[in-house]
Design a protein around this motif. Structure first.
Motif, mmCIF file in Angstrom:
data_model
loop_
_atom_site.group_PDB
_atom_site.id
_atom_site.type_symbol
_atom_site.label_atom_id
_atom_site.label_comp_id
_atom_site.label_asym_id
_atom_site.label_seq_id
_atom_site.Cartn_x
_atom_site.Cartn_y
_atom_site.Cartn_z
ATOM 1 N N GLU A 105 0.730 -1.339 0.141
ATOM 2 C CA GLU A 105 0.061 0.094 0.057
ATOM 3 C C GLU A 105 0.701 1.210 0.104
ATOM 4 O O GLU A 105 0.780 2.331 -0.715
ATOM 5 C CB GLU A 105 -0.812 0.017 1.228
ATOM 6 N N MET A 106 1.928 1.208 0.866
ATOM 7 C CA MET A 106 2.957 2.254 0.741
ATOM 8 C C MET A 106 3.701 2.526 -0.554
ATOM 9 O O MET A 106 3.818 3.571 -0.977
ATOM 10 C CB MET A 106 4.028 2.348 1.983
ATOM 11 N N LYS A 107 3.953 1.423 -1.246
ATOM 12 C CA LYS A 107 4.630 1.540 -2.574
ATOM 13 C C LYS A 107 3.641 2.359 -3.439
ATOM 14 O O LYS A 107 3.924 3.132 -4.397
ATOM 15 C CB LYS A 107 4.986 0.136 -3.008
ATOM 16 N N SER A 108 2.156 1.827 -3.433
ATOM 17 C CA SER A 108 1.330 2.422 -4.458
ATOM 18 C C SER A 108 1.175 3.953 -4.008
ATOM 19 O O SER A 108 0.991 4.750 -5.322
ATOM 20 C CB SER A 108 -0.040 1.509 -4.370
ATOM 21 N N ASN A 114 -2.674 5.705 -7.809
ATOM 22 C CA ASN A 114 -3.660 6.252 -7.995
ATOM 23 C C ASN A 114 -3.628 7.803 -7.678
ATOM 24 O O ASN A 114 -3.340 7.785 -6.404
ATOM 25 C CB ASN A 114 -4.815 5.498 -7.207
ATOM 26 N N LEU A 115 -3.935 8.740 -8.303
ATOM 27 C CA LEU A 115 -3.477 9.989 -8.096
ATOM 28 C C LEU A 115 -4.273 10.579 -6.765
ATOM 29 O O LEU A 115 -3.775 11.295 -6.217
ATOM 30 C CB LEU A 115 -3.576 10.909 -9.246
ATOM 31 N N VAL A 116 -5.488 10.160 -6.863
ATOM 32 C CA VAL A 116 -6.557 10.690 -5.915
ATOM 33 C C VAL A 116 -6.120 10.145 -4.298
ATOM 34 O O VAL A 116 -5.866 10.960 -3.438
ATOM 35 C CB VAL A 116 -7.844 10.441 -5.992
ATOM 36 N N ASN A 117 -5.601 8.849 -4.443
ATOM 37 C CA ASN A 117 -5.180 8.309 -3.068
ATOM 38 C C ASN A 117 -3.876 8.717 -2.753
ATOM 39 O O ASN A 117 -3.622 9.223 -1.418
ATOM 40 C CB ASN A 117 -5.157 6.908 -3.163
ATOM 41 N N SER A 118 -3.022 8.987 -3.646
ATOM 42 C CA SER A 118 -1.672 9.875 -3.324
ATOM 43 C C SER A 118 -1.754 11.349 -2.835
ATOM 44 O O SER A 118 -1.159 11.454 -2.008
ATOM 45 C CB SER A 118 -0.767 9.575 -4.428
ATOM 46 N N LEU A 119 -2.774 11.945 -3.412
ATOM 47 C CA LEU A 119 -3.075 13.399 -3.052
ATOM 48 C C LEU A 119 -3.521 13.242 -1.602
ATOM 49 O O LEU A 119 -3.177 14.177 -0.720
ATOM 50 C CB LEU A 119 -3.982 14.078 -4.019
ATOM 51 N N LYS A 120 -4.507 12.400 -1.270
ATOM 52 C CA LYS A 120 -5.117 12.226 0.190
ATOM 53 C C LYS A 120 -3.908 11.812 1.183
ATOM 54 O O LYS A 120 -3.576 12.424 2.337
ATOM 55 C CB LYS A 120 -5.963 11.219 0.096
ATOM 56 N N PHE A 121 -3.004 10.949 0.798
ATOM 57 C CA PHE A 121 -1.901 10.820 1.596
ATOM 58 C C PHE A 121 -0.828 11.774 1.816
ATOM 59 O O PHE A 121 -0.190 12.100 2.766
ATOM 60 C CB PHE A 121 -1.003 9.519 0.864
ATOM 61 N N LEU A 122 -0.635 12.710 0.828
ATOM 62 C CA LEU A 122 0.005 13.859 0.662
ATOM 63 C C LEU A 122 -0.384 14.881 1.576
ATOM 64 O O LEU A 122 0.215 15.411 2.483
ATOM 65 C CB LEU A 122 0.285 14.491 -0.741
#
Length: 205
Positions: A105-108, A114-122
């Motif tokens: 999950e951290m790698k993804s 997924n751009l949306v999920n990465s932006l949420k994590f950011l």
């Protein structure tokens, strides 16, 4: 094992839960001033001074024929905390699966699968920088221990009121998300939906 942990969390045995809760909080507070090696060694020394004193006291009582000679900590000595091969294998498999799923999950997230999920994590990582500037890990752990021993009991005692409050909050969040979804699609926010089935529709003049 799960039932015993829940009994501790819900304060079924006040004495054991109080000792565990106090020990955890005091131990974590001690780490603010002392190293973990000093804290652990001091706790071991205090515990052994207490247990040895009690053991000698019971032995003296038995020698004077004022006691039955039963070991004062026999119940704790007989308590089985070992794991069978099956249970150990089960917990090991669960740990391995959880570790690899977390790594995947951290790698993804970091590699923007997924751009949306990465932006949420950011956004979450950015907010955590402010949290880290205010409190440290020990403070969060102390708050977590207090929450574990207080929130479940509070929820059980006020279940109806909390459920109603959470339902109202979820309704407001759903309405806000629906408005943003309509705006992103280029539409208007529109009218609020009638929560009751078969509600009267607005008439168009």
């Amino acid at each position: 094992m799960t039932d015993k942990v829940l009994d501790l969390i819900y304060w079924k045995d006040m004495e054991r839960t109080g000792l565990l809760f106090t020990g955890l909080v005091v131990g974590l507070l001690s780490l603010f001033q002392l190293s973990i090696i000093t804290v652990v060694s001091t706790l071991c020394l205090v515990t052994m001074c207490f247990t040895i004193s009690v053991r000698i006291y019971y032995h003296v009582l038995h020698a004077l024929q004022w006691g039955d000679g039963v070991h004062p900590f026999q119940w704790y000595l007989d308590y089985d905390i070992s794991l069978t091969g099956e249970k150990a294998d089960h917990y090991m498999r669960r740990t391995i699966v959880l570790s690899f799923s977390t790594f995947a999950e951290m790698k993804s997230l970091l590699l923007v699968a997924n751009l949306v999920n990465s932006l949420k994590f950011l956004v979450l990582a950015y907010l955590l920088t402010y949290v880290g500037a205010i409190v440290n890990g020990l403070t969060i752990m102390i708050i977590g221990v207090i929450a574990v021993f207080s929130i479940p009991l509070f929820y059980r005692q006020r279940k109806a009121q909390i459920d109603n409050f959470l339902a109202a909050v979820k309704g407001h969040i759903y309405n806000v998300k629906d408005i943003f979804h309509r705006l992103c699609q280029g539409g208007s926010p529109g009218l609020d939906h009638d929560p009751t089935p078969g509600g009267a529709k607005p008439k168009i003049k």
